[in-house]
Scaffold this active site. Structure first.
Site, PDB file in Angstrom:
ATOM      1  N   LYS A 118      44.574  32.270  98.298  1.00 19.94           N
ATOM      2  CA  LYS A 118      44.233  30.867  98.586  1.00 19.94           C
ATOM      3  C   LYS A 118      44.802  30.452  99.954  1.00 19.94           C
ATOM      4  CE  LYS A 118      43.969  29.776  93.679  1.00 19.94           C
ATOM      5  NZ  LYS A 118      44.656  29.239  92.485  1.00 19.94           N
ATOM      6  N   GLN A 142      49.929  26.649  90.041  1.00 19.55           N
ATOM      7  CA  GLN A 142      49.397  27.939  89.599  1.00 19.55           C
ATOM      8  C   GLN A 142      49.850  28.227  88.164  1.00 19.55           C
ATOM      9  OE1 GLN A 142      47.184  29.676  91.437  1.00 19.55           O
ATOM     10  NE2 GLN A 142      46.952  31.145  89.782  1.00 19.55           N
ATOM     11  N   ASP A 168      42.277  21.255  91.352  1.00 22.11           N
ATOM     12  CA  ASP A 168      41.936  22.271  90.352  1.00 22.11           C
ATOM     13  C   ASP A 168      41.053  21.682  89.254  1.00 22.11           C
ATOM     14  OD1 ASP A 168      42.640  24.953  90.459  1.00 22.11           O
ATOM     15  OD2 ASP A 168      44.766  24.565  90.035  1.00 22.11           O
TER      16      ASP A 168
HETATM   17  N1  GUN Z   1      45.499  30.618  86.903  1.00 26.37           N
HETATM   18  C1  GUN Z   1      44.357  31.309  86.703  1.00 26.37           C
HETATM   19  N2  GUN Z   1      43.326  30.683  87.307  1.00 26.37           N
HETATM   20  C2  GUN Z   1      43.826  29.576  87.872  1.00 26.37           C
HETATM   21  C3  GUN Z   1      43.245  28.526  88.651  1.00 26.37           C
HETATM   22  O1  GUN Z   1      42.043  28.458  88.923  1.00 26.37           O
HETATM   23  N3  GUN Z   1      44.117  27.558  89.054  1.00 26.37           N
HETATM   24  C4  GUN Z   1      45.433  27.582  88.759  1.00 26.37           C
HETATM   25  N4  GUN Z   1      46.184  26.580  89.181  1.00 26.37           N
HETATM   26  N5  GUN Z   1      45.990  28.528  88.055  1.00 26.37           N
HETATM   27  C5  GUN Z   1      45.189  29.528  87.616  1.00 26.37           C
END
Ligand code: GUN
Length: 292
Positions: free
Chosen positions: A52, A96, A119
């Site tokens: 990211k 995350q 998100d």
């Molecule tokens: N863990 C697995 N996929 C994601 C996601 O799309 N966002 C976040 N914040 N954590 C994750």
């Protein structure tokens, strides 16, 4: 059989985002800013966050990562979120997942300001998504929808089967595919670990979306001839022929499925890059709202 090239689609979208950032800077605004909170040492989470960060840089966003030890208390983490909520120089925040067991994911997600929840995990934003109101769509489902749209897969009136009911992928994807929208308007079946006759149900699908978490589980016996398959799974399996000693596979047995499917999103290079681009799009939207 058509390969749905998520990498190429995402690169095109990234180029458009980068142009918009340039325009913002020319007008004297700062670049969009995404903050990520990463707790502990989970290998997959570290890889996602690094990816990211890299994508943010590619399109000219500012990115900051708050790396915190897994000994952190819930309260300390809540304070970090509050601090970021109040920082006007940060447009979007992602926490995350997964978090260490002693911390309540629900409590922390609810602490994120919905306006910064790029998100799309906050209950307010999930509620808006279900109601079809303007909001931040969760990144993976949004990436899937965008990929289906770019690949020109017809959805109206089609049978869509989603396998996996997670809050992050399966459930929201089932909601989006049933919306009165394009792409959407599917008849959706959401399958999960207690589903009986999974094979027969999958075989009905014109569009089959796999978010199961089991490497190469779905083969040609689950697939209707000509179906479009979106594979959300990503797993490392041992492979002594590779220098790294492993290769990446999805929930789909690709070789077997390719004999009958009409289109497949590959792993890697399918849903993964689309997910990141959806997050960038949400962050750009959040930044634009700040300057309106
Ligand atoms: N863990 C697995 N996929 C994601 C996601 O799309 N966002 C976040 N914040 N954590 C994750």
């Amino acid at each position: 059989m058509k390969i749905i090239d998520g990498k190429e689609i995402s690169n095109n979208i990234k180029a458009k985002i980068a142009k918009e950032v340039e325009e913002m800077l020319k007008k004297g605004h700062r670049a969009p800013h995404l903050a990520a909170i990463l707790v502990g040492e989970d290998g997959a989470s570290q890889t996602y966050v690094a990816s990211k960060e890299k994508s943010c840089k590619e399109v000219g966003f500012i990115s900051s990562v708050y790396r915190l030890p897994d000994t952190i208390t819930e309260n300390e983490l809540l304070n970090t979120i509050k601090f970021i909520n109040e920082d006007e120089d940060i447009d979007g925040l992602i926490l995350q997942l997964p978090l260490p067991k002693h911390i309540s994911e629900n409590k922390l997600i609810e602490a994120i300001k919905p306006e910064k929840d790029v998100d799309g995990f906050h209950p307010v934003n999930i509620g808006k998504m279900v109601l079809g109101q303007e909001t931040y769509l969760p990144a993976t489902p949004a990436g899937i929808i965008e990929m289906i749209s770019h690949a020109k897969i017809e959805t109206e009136g089609k049978e869509c089967v989603v396998v996996g009911r997670s809050n992050i992928v399966g459930r929201p994807t089932s909601v989006l595919m049933s919306r009165d929208f394009k792409p959407g308007n599917c008849t959706v079946t959401l399958c999960h670990s207690k589903t009986k006759n999974l094979r027969e149900i999958c075989k009905r699908a014109d569009i089959l979306i796999l978010a199961i978490g089991k490497p190469e589980m779905i083969d040609e016996t689950y697939i209707k001839k000509g179906a479009s398959i979106i594979d959300v799974g990503i797993h490392r399996v041992e492979d002594s022929t590779k220098k790294s000693g492993f290769r990446l596979v999805g929930d789909l047995n690709y070789e077997s499925a390719a004999k009958v499917a009409g289109a497949i999103s590959p792993v890697p290079g399918g849903v993964g890059p689309m997910t990141i681009v959806a997050l960038l799009q949400n962050t750009l939207k959040a930044a634009k709202k700040q300057i309106q």
